[in-house]
Design an enzyme around this catalytic site. Structure first.
Site, PDB file in Angstrom:
ATOM      1  N   ARG A  72       6.438   1.002 -15.910  1.00 25.62           N
ATOM      2  CA  ARG A  72       5.938  -0.362 -15.662  1.00 25.62           C
ATOM      3  C   ARG A  72       4.930  -0.855 -16.707  1.00 25.62           C
ATOM      4  O   ARG A  72       5.038  -1.982 -17.172  1.00 25.62           O
ATOM      5  CB  ARG A  72       5.354  -0.475 -14.251  1.00 25.62           C
ATOM      6  CG  ARG A  72       6.368  -0.116 -13.145  1.00 25.62           C
ATOM      7  CD  ARG A  72       5.912  -0.528 -11.756  1.00 25.62           C
ATOM      8  NE  ARG A  72       5.980  -1.958 -11.590  1.00 25.62           N
ATOM      9  CZ  ARG A  72       4.953  -2.761 -11.655  1.00 25.62           C
ATOM     10  NH1 ARG A  72       3.739  -2.279 -11.834  1.00 25.62           N
ATOM     11  NH2 ARG A  72       5.117  -4.056 -11.522  1.00 25.62           N
TER      12      ARG A  72
ATOM     13  N   TYR B 239       6.524  -4.037 -18.529  1.00 25.09           N
ATOM     14  CA  TYR B 239       6.031  -5.343 -18.057  1.00 25.09           C
ATOM     15  C   TYR B 239       4.565  -5.574 -18.436  1.00 25.09           C
ATOM     16  O   TYR B 239       3.953  -6.500 -17.923  1.00 25.09           O
ATOM     17  CB  TYR B 239       6.123  -5.447 -16.532  1.00 25.09           C
ATOM     18  CG  TYR B 239       7.411  -4.984 -15.910  1.00 25.09           C
ATOM     19  CD1 TYR B 239       8.597  -5.684 -16.128  1.00 25.09           C
ATOM     20  CD2 TYR B 239       7.440  -3.867 -15.095  1.00 25.09           C
ATOM     21  CE1 TYR B 239       9.768  -5.262 -15.538  1.00 25.09           C
ATOM     22  CE2 TYR B 239       8.617  -3.435 -14.501  1.00 25.09           C
ATOM     23  CZ  TYR B 239       9.777  -4.141 -14.729  1.00 25.09           C
ATOM     24  OH  TYR B 239      10.927  -3.724 -14.137  1.00 25.09           O
TER      25      TYR B 239
ATOM     26  N   GLU C 295      14.061  -7.739   3.059  1.00 23.22           N
ATOM     27  CA  GLU C 295      14.328  -6.632   2.144  1.00 23.22           C
ATOM     28  C   GLU C 295      13.093  -6.220   1.348  1.00 23.22           C
ATOM     29  O   GLU C 295      13.096  -6.244   0.116  1.00 23.22           O
ATOM     30  CB  GLU C 295      15.433  -7.026   1.147  1.00 23.22           C
ATOM     31  CG  GLU C 295      16.729  -7.480   1.781  1.00 23.22           C
ATOM     32  CD  GLU C 295      17.722  -8.010   0.731  1.00 23.22           C
ATOM     33  OE1 GLU C 295      17.375  -8.110  -0.458  1.00 23.22           O
ATOM     34  OE2 GLU C 295      18.851  -8.316   1.121  1.00 23.22           O
ATOM     35  N   PRO C 296      12.006  -5.861   2.009  1.00 24.50           N
ATOM     36  CA  PRO C 296      10.812  -5.501   1.248  1.00 24.50           C
ATOM     37  C   PRO C 296      10.962  -4.132   0.588  1.00 24.50           C
ATOM     38  O   PRO C 296      11.598  -3.233   1.152  1.00 24.50           O
ATOM     39  CB  PRO C 296       9.724  -5.445   2.325  1.00 24.50           C
ATOM     40  CG  PRO C 296      10.462  -5.007   3.550  1.00 24.50           C
ATOM     41  CD  PRO C 296      11.828  -5.661   3.456  1.00 24.50           C
ATOM     42  N   GLY C 297      10.406  -3.992  -0.586  1.00 21.69           N
ATOM     43  CA  GLY C 297      10.399  -2.683  -1.252  1.00 21.69           C
ATOM     44  C   GLY C 297       8.982  -2.335  -1.629  1.00 21.69           C
ATOM     45  O   GLY C 297       8.286  -1.568  -0.957  1.00 21.69           O
ATOM     46  N   ARG C 298       8.504  -2.989  -2.685  1.00 22.94           N
ATOM     47  CA  ARG C 298       7.181  -2.702  -3.234  1.00 22.94           C
ATOM     48  C   ARG C 298       6.062  -2.759  -2.194  1.00 22.94           C
ATOM     49  O   ARG C 298       5.180  -1.900  -2.167  1.00 22.94           O
ATOM     50  CB  ARG C 298       6.886  -3.729  -4.324  1.00 22.94           C
ATOM     51  CG  ARG C 298       5.588  -3.501  -5.045  1.00 22.94           C
ATOM     52  CD  ARG C 298       5.202  -4.734  -5.875  1.00 22.94           C
ATOM     53  NE  ARG C 298       6.300  -5.335  -6.561  1.00 22.94           N
ATOM     54  CZ  ARG C 298       6.623  -5.124  -7.841  1.00 22.94           C
ATOM     55  NH1 ARG C 298       5.900  -4.306  -8.561  1.00 22.94           N
ATOM     56  NH2 ARG C 298       7.659  -5.737  -8.390  1.00 22.94           N
TER      57      ARG C 298
ATOM     58  N   CYS D 286       7.181   9.556 -28.233  1.00 19.61           N
ATOM     59  CA  CYS D 286       7.015   9.090 -29.619  1.00 19.61           C
ATOM     60  C   CYS D 286       7.280   7.607 -29.771  1.00 19.61           C
ATOM     61  O   CYS D 286       8.263   7.193 -30.392  1.00 19.61           O
ATOM     62  CB  CYS D 286       7.938   9.892 -30.527  1.00 19.61           C
ATOM     63  SG  CYS D 286       7.534  11.623 -30.398  1.00 19.61           S
ATOM     64  N   GLU D 287       6.469   6.801 -29.138  1.00 21.86           N
ATOM     65  CA  GLU D 287       6.550   5.348 -29.276  1.00 21.86           C
ATOM     66  C   GLU D 287       5.154   4.785 -29.076  1.00 21.86           C
ATOM     67  O   GLU D 287       4.444   5.222 -28.164  1.00 21.86           O
ATOM     68  CB  GLU D 287       7.435   4.735 -28.176  1.00 21.86           C
ATOM     69  CG  GLU D 287       8.869   5.089 -28.293  1.00 21.86           C
ATOM     70  CD  GLU D 287       9.789   4.025 -27.708  1.00 21.86           C
ATOM     71  OE1 GLU D 287       9.396   2.852 -27.635  1.00 21.86           O
ATOM     72  OE2 GLU D 287      10.904   4.403 -27.359  1.00 21.86           O
TER      73      GLU D 287
ATOM     74  N   TYR E 289       8.879   1.529  -7.807  1.00 22.57           N
ATOM     75  CA  TYR E 289       9.385   1.376  -9.172  1.00 22.57           C
ATOM     76  C   TYR E 289       8.686   2.323 -10.144  1.00 22.57           C
ATOM     77  O   TYR E 289       8.462   1.995 -11.301  1.00 22.57           O
ATOM     78  CB  TYR E 289       9.268  -0.091  -9.627  1.00 22.57           C
ATOM     79  CG  TYR E 289       9.924  -1.049  -8.650  1.00 22.57           C
ATOM     80  CD1 TYR E 289      11.307  -1.073  -8.529  1.00 22.57           C
ATOM     81  CD2 TYR E 289       9.166  -1.871  -7.822  1.00 22.57           C
ATOM     82  CE1 TYR E 289      11.921  -1.921  -7.619  1.00 22.57           C
ATOM     83  CE2 TYR E 289       9.771  -2.720  -6.904  1.00 22.57           C
ATOM     84  CZ  TYR E 289      11.156  -2.740  -6.811  1.00 22.57           C
ATOM     85  OH  TYR E 289      11.749  -3.573  -5.907  1.00 22.57           O
TER      86      TYR E 289
HETATM   87  N1  LLP Z   1      16.152  -7.585  -2.600  1.00 24.39           N
HETATM   88  C1  LLP Z   1      16.726  -7.830  -3.798  1.00 24.39           C
HETATM   89  C2  LLP Z   1      18.019  -8.510  -3.847  1.00 24.39           C
HETATM   90  C3  LLP Z   1      16.071  -7.432  -4.973  1.00 24.39           C
HETATM   91  O1  LLP Z   1      16.630  -7.685  -6.161  1.00 24.39           O
HETATM   92  C4  LLP Z   1      14.812  -6.778  -4.888  1.00 24.39           C
HETATM   93  C5  LLP Z   1      14.122  -6.324  -6.101  1.00 24.39           C
HETATM   94  C6  LLP Z   1      14.270  -6.536  -3.618  1.00 24.39           C
HETATM   95  C7  LLP Z   1      14.967  -6.964  -2.486  1.00 24.39           C
HETATM   96  C8  LLP Z   1      12.957  -5.834  -3.410  1.00 24.39           C
HETATM   97  O2  LLP Z   1      11.905  -6.561  -3.946  1.00 24.39           O
HETATM   98  P1  LLP Z   1      10.376  -6.098  -3.707  1.00 24.39           P
HETATM   99  O3  LLP Z   1      10.041  -6.326  -2.260  1.00 24.39           O
HETATM  100  O4  LLP Z   1      10.250  -4.671  -4.083  1.00 24.39           O
HETATM  101  O5  LLP Z   1       9.609  -6.993  -4.619  1.00 24.39           O
HETATM  102  N2  LLP Z   1      11.078  -2.950 -11.494  1.00 24.39           N
HETATM  103  C9  LLP Z   1      10.284  -4.114 -11.180  1.00 24.39           C
HETATM  104  C10 LLP Z   1      10.738  -4.774  -9.898  1.00 24.39           C
HETATM  105  C11 LLP Z   1      12.201  -5.129  -9.873  1.00 24.39           C
HETATM  106  C12 LLP Z   1      12.642  -5.783  -8.584  1.00 24.39           C
HETATM  107  C13 LLP Z   1      14.098  -5.921  -8.505  1.00 24.39           C
HETATM  108  N3  LLP Z   1      14.602  -6.457  -7.272  1.00 24.39           N
HETATM  109  C14 LLP Z   1       8.820  -3.710 -11.154  1.00 24.39           C
HETATM  110  O6  LLP Z   1       8.500  -2.546 -11.367  1.00 24.39           O
HETATM  111  O7  LLP Z   1       7.969  -4.564 -10.944  1.00 24.39           O
END
Ligand code: LLP
Length: 443
Positions: free
Chosen positions: A339, A343, A300-303, A372-373, A401
């Site tokens: 972000r 973070y 499940e890659p996202g970033r 305004c922060e 994100y």
């Molecule tokens: N699978 C599950 C169950 C997750 O909770 C997440 C991310 C992913 C896959 C994808 O993870 P990735 O490959 O993108 O790391 N907003 C934060 C990141 C929150 C991630 C939440 N879950 C940021 O901007 O760093």
């Protein structure tokens, strides 16, 4: 060496400087930042700022590298929609025969909009699925529910029974593995809200297999996000592999192992390995413990897929100095890219033109937005080339994100989004107007 100097000036292949020439003698006139083959200044002129710009070819290349790294094992890449849920990007990714990881009915609807048949490659994660969302996902016939608590199992069994369906499930186990990342996005420790303790998995699987409306199909895990070391992934999969064997001995059919997402990217370190190498090391860490188990691996890659493929373009509105501290007030803010505020995340910021004689010098500035922060900043005490009011800046690695965490705070319409592919440019989301924002309200 300072942080700013250690970082790269542009991030090829998505964002790179191209030599520009002027006059009929085509003299060198410095260089301009491009996304694929398009100067980003042209995009800013056409669509305004702040503007999210994505490189389609970079997304495709990264997805292919990811997929290729896992070629030794049966697997499916289920792109994590939360990282960037733009329909234009989901369409691009679904065209590469990917599946999706969703965490809400809204995200599922996005996936179904771009491809009705994608449901069979959808996994549904999240600690708080509502019965309505379960119903929607059951009707769509998704591949797998990643269930995170005993109560959720009951609820899902009940919804499936009323629909006369069988819900394919994996329990998301919490492996109690520490991963070095920001505490807000670390999920794999006992104290976190996610998953069920791995020690309790056996009894819950036994319970689930007793329900006619649940089908035990796998185990899922996700230990956090922006994890750059591969060791915690290996440690996690070792625990999961053990559990696969125990559960099989108990008579369960464990077909899928969902390894979650979490592979980090390099926001600032120029000495970081190429993605294609990094992802191979990651794949090795994940796959080795599973050797011989004959499972189908879900990822499940996202970033790591979309992060470096996107930048947020912003214009410098004003320069100001308060008590010796220099500020660049830009037209993007924490509502557009949360972000840094949330973070304290580092995003490299670069000018969109680079003078070939580099005469401008550098200065330390805070890059701040109009919200305004005091917490509304995009960079603090950052050494940047000296820029002027009206100049354009690119905030790099904003593809993940970024827009998906944006808001309308301060009644600020959200930016437009553009997908660039080679020379072609597609507006995948128009800029919001204040009228859009006010539409759902009444008084
Ligand atoms: N699978 C599950 C169950 C997750 O909770 C997440 C991310 C992913 C896959 C994808 O993870 P990735 O490959 O993108 O790391 N907003 C934060 C990141 C929150 C991630 C939440 N879950 C940021 O901007 O760093």
């Amino acid at each position: 060496m300072s942080r700013a100097k250690a970082s790269r000036e542009a991030r090829p292949p998505a964002f790179w400087y191209r030599e520009a020439r002027k006059g009929w003698l085509r003299r060198k006139a410095g260089s301009v930042l491009c996304c694929d083959d398009v100067p980003v200044a042209q995009l800013a002129e056409r669509f305004g700022t702040p503007l999210y710009v994505y490189s389609a070819s970079t997304i495709v290349d990264r997805l292919r590298a990811f997929d290729n790294a896992f070629r030794t094992i049966a697997h499916s890449v289920c792109y994590s929609v939360k990282a960037n849920s733009a329909l234009g990007i989901l369409r691009l990714i679904s065209g590469l025969r990917c599946g999706f990881d969703v965490v809400s009915g809204g995200e599922l609807e996005r996936v179904l909009q771009v491809d009705k048949r994608a449901a069979r490659k959808v996994v549904f994660s999240g600690v708080g699925k509502t019965k309505e969302e379960m119903r929607q996902a059951l009707k769509a016939k998704i591949l797998l529910f990643n269930v995170e608590s005993e109560s959720e199992l009951w609820a899902l069994a009940e919804v499936a029974a009323t629909l006369k369906r069988v819900a394919p499930i994996a329990l998301r186990v919490n492996p109690d593995v520490a991963a070095e990342t920001h505490p807000y996005i670390s999920t794999g420790l006992r104290k976190h809200k996610f998953g069920i303790p791995i020690s309790e998995a056996r009894s819950l699987y036994a319970w689930a297999s007793g329900s006619r409306h649940l089908k035990v199909a796998g185990i899922s895990v996700h230990i956090g996000s922006q994890i750059t070391e591969v060791k915690p992934f290996r440690a996690t999969m070792e625990r999961v592999a053990e559990l696969v064997q125990v559960l099989r001995q108990d008579g369960h059919q464990i077909e899928f192992v969902d390894a979650g997402g979490g592979l980090g990217i390099c926001y600032e370190d120029s000495s970081a390995p190429e993605f294609s190498h990094h992802v191979v090391a990651y794949a090795e860490a994940v796959v080795r413990p599973l050797r011989g188990l004959k499972v189908h691996l879900l990822l499940e890659p996202g970033r790591s897929i979309v992060g470096p493929a996107g930048a947020l373009l912003t214009s410098v509105l004003y320069k100001k100095k308060n008590d010796g501290r220099r500020f660049l007030v830009v037209d993007a803010a924490m509502n557009d890219l949360l972000r840094p505020s949330l973070y304290n995340a580092y995003h490299e910021i670069i000018p969109t033109t680079a003078d070939s004689h580099a005469t401008t010098g550098r200065e330390n500035v805070d890059v701040v937005g109009p919200v305004c922060e005091t917490g509304d900043f995009l960079a603090r005490d950052r050494e940047l080339p000296i820029v002027n009011e009206g100049d354009l800046l690119a905030i790099l690695d904003a593809g993940a994100y970024g827009m998906s965490q944006s808001s309308n705070y301060n009644t600020r319409p959200r930016p437009a989004e553009v997908l660039v592919d080679g020379k072609s440019v597609k507006l995948i989301r128009r800029r919001e107007s204040v009228t859009d924002l006010l539409r759902p309200e009444s008084f």
